[in-house]
Design an enzyme around this catalytic site. Structure first.
Site, mmCIF file in Angstrom:
data_model
loop_
_atom_site.group_PDB
_atom_site.id
_atom_site.type_symbol
_atom_site.label_atom_id
_atom_site.label_comp_id
_atom_site.label_asym_id
_atom_site.label_seq_id
_atom_site.Cartn_x
_atom_site.Cartn_y
_atom_site.Cartn_z
ATOM 1 C CD1 TRP A 82 0.294 -0.255 3.204
ATOM 2 C CD2 TRP A 82 -1.693 0.751 3.482
ATOM 3 N NE1 TRP A 82 0.152 0.046 4.540
ATOM 4 C CE2 TRP A 82 -1.044 0.651 4.742
ATOM 5 C CE3 TRP A 82 -2.952 1.340 3.407
ATOM 6 C CZ2 TRP A 82 -1.635 1.146 5.912
ATOM 7 C CZ3 TRP A 82 -3.536 1.821 4.574
ATOM 8 C CH2 TRP A 82 -2.880 1.726 5.800
ATOM 9 C CG ASP A 83 4.311 1.868 2.554
ATOM 10 O OD1 ASP A 83 4.842 2.749 3.244
ATOM 11 O OD2 ASP A 83 3.741 0.870 3.045
ATOM 12 C CE1 TYR A 132 10.597 -4.563 8.196
ATOM 13 C CE2 TYR A 132 10.473 -6.854 7.491
ATOM 14 C CZ TYR A 132 9.868 -5.710 7.962
ATOM 15 O OH TYR A 132 8.515 -5.710 8.198
ATOM 16 C CD GLN A 182 1.075 -3.311 3.698
ATOM 17 O OE1 GLN A 182 1.540 -2.879 2.642
ATOM 18 N NE2 GLN A 182 1.561 -2.917 4.867
ATOM 19 N N GLY A 209 -2.572 -3.134 7.845
ATOM 20 C CA GLY A 209 -1.832 -1.880 7.709
ATOM 21 C C GLY A 209 -1.706 -1.141 9.037
ATOM 22 C CG ASP A 265 1.894 -2.986 11.137
ATOM 23 O OD1 ASP A 265 1.020 -2.735 10.288
ATOM 24 O OD2 ASP A 265 3.085 -3.141 10.849
ATOM 25 N NE ARG A 268 9.036 -0.260 14.976
ATOM 26 C CZ ARG A 268 8.533 -0.241 13.738
ATOM 27 N NH1 ARG A 268 8.031 0.865 13.248
ATOM 28 N NH2 ARG A 268 8.517 -1.330 13.012
ATOM 29 C CD GLU A 300 6.695 4.327 10.269
ATOM 30 O OE1 GLU A 300 6.134 3.242 10.062
ATOM 31 O OE2 GLU A 300 7.795 4.414 10.881
#
Length: 437
Positions: free
Chosen positions: A37-38, A83, A109, A169, A171, A203, A403
């Protein structure tokens, strides 16, 4: 001001664009791959000043589509250990119809690509050339929608399920707390990478990650088979944001196919899906008591009665009637819109679960604000739409292209209320769209 902000935004997008792979990363270090989706939302920003990059973004995303129409939520174009969990953990190759050329996750997503194509067409100065590009890609998006309705709707309601919180999306939304209470996953031994790039306070926790990994392990043990997942996954949710994006994208595909011409059968099928989806969406997901849409836990057969920014996303997809829309906006302004808050927090600021610093547990996100702004305008709530737009521009101008952002105005005094990744692509892309609107 507008020009400088736009130049900064363009610089961020250009810097995050990977010419060798022809895709854009969300931001350096934290998110080094292509996200579903980004990418769609990033393409909207590119369309304003570099249509070639906008088209490449979509093309690269759709190249990684599986043969059953599925589009993964992350495509691992590059090898990097920065990651977790990466390609070797997800093992998309376990699914017989996964794409052999691209390593990816076995999750998806929110399906934004349909309405993104329509947005690109709206922005384009050469409509003929853009329609030609859309014509070359649109059937892949249609196949993605067909995948959802044929594989993710076990009760044939027109509402598709997500089997992992990452598919939503949103999270680590507090909404999922209710589901974690029904689970007791093992303690996994792993090394996270996200907390080496940003403050762990911003986070999800280690224990939350145990839940996330457990759900993936169940899916992997069943080779990502949708039928088995629907039967066995402890997380099975009908999400108003996810389904609203699908409905909005259906609407856009209908309009684009009409412009292209000659796709009567697909238009007919899309209209059928639309009718069933919107009816079920209003019947099942609208909560009269809360005055907005909520998530439905399909595994435990109960509504998850919490307000979040996802509760208002259906405005963007023209789902509520006028009466429902008025109720929703009233609730939003009462709960989320007091003068000490920027619109729109990702979770109910009056709830004890609200945390304005922690990812999707309270901060403001530009992508949801962009949808909300456009949704409010469609229903004629122009003053509130304007406030959402002004709030969005103000927080970016003051803090930078983060973000997500603290929703409490008091935290913005020292211009350090931006959290998560910096120089974030969709923040830049959607700001460009708002500035040029």
């Amino acid at each position: 001001m507008k020009k400088t902000l736009q130049q900064k935004a363009e610089h961020i997008l250009d810097s995050n664009f990977k010419t060798e792979g022809e895709f854009t990363i969300p931001c350096e270090n934290l998110y080094p791959f292509q996200w579903f989706w980004d990418s769609g939302l990033i393409a909207i920003g590119f369309a304003h000043y570099d249509m070639q990059k906008a088209e490449k973004e979509i093309k690269t995303l759709l190249k990684a589509q599986w043969s059953n129409g599925f589009i993964p939520h992350i495509i691992f174009h590059t090898e990097t250990d920065s990651y977790f969990p990466g390609a070797n953990f997800h093992r998309s190759d376990l699914h017989p119809e996964s794409n052999p050329k691209y390593k990816s996750t076995g999750m998806t997503q929110p399906p934004v690509t349909g309405f993104v194509l329509k947005e690109i067409y709206r922005i384009s100065e050469d409509k003929g050339a853009t329609l030609k590009f859309i014509e070359s890609q649109i059937d892949k998006v249609y196949d993605n929608h067909r995948y959802f309705y044929e594989n993710r709707d076990p009760q044939n309601e027109g509402l598709v399920y997500i089997y992992h919180n990452w598919e939503s999306g949103t999270d680590n939304s507090p909404i999922w707390d209710d589901i974690w209470k029904t689970m007791n996953p093992p303690e996994y031994d792993f090394e996270r990478r996200d907390t080496t790039h940003v403050d762990p306070e911003e986070r999800p926790s280690k224990r939350e990650y145990d839940h996330y990994l457990h759900i993936i392990e169940i899916a992997k043990a069943n080779n990502y088979n949708d039928e088995k997942i629907a039967e066995l996954s402890p997380f099975l949710v009908q999400d108003p944001l996810f389904n609203a994006m699908l409905i909005k994208s259906n609407e856009s595909l209908i309009e684009l196919y009409k412009l292209i011409g000659g796709h009567e059968n697909k238009i007919k099928q899309l209209k059928k899906w639309q009718q069933k989806s919107i009816t079920s969406f209003n019947d099942k997901l609208f909560d009269e008591e809360l005055g907005a849409y909520v998530h439905y836990d399909l595994r435990n057969e109960r509504a998850l009665k919490h307000l979040s920014s996802s509760s208002f996303a259906p405005l963007f997809a023209n789902i509520p009637d006028t009466e429902k829309a008025e109720t929703m906006v009233k609730v939003m302004m009462e709960k989320f819109g007091n003068e000490n808050q920027y619109l729109c927090a990702s979770f109910d600021p009056t709830s004890e679960r609200f945390n304005p610093k922690k990812y999707w547990r309270g901060p403001v996100w530009v992508n949801l604000n962009w949808m909300l702004y456009n949704g409010l305008k469609q229903y004629g709530f122009n003053d509130i739409a304007e406030r959402v737009k002004t709030d969005t521009i103000t927080i970016i101008e003051n803090n930078g292209f983060y973000e997500y952002f603290d929703s409490r105005k008091e935290m913005h005094k020292d211009n350090k209320a931006g959290y998560g990744g910096n120089n974030f692509s969709w923040t830049a892309a959607l700001l460009i769209d708002l500035l040029n609107e």
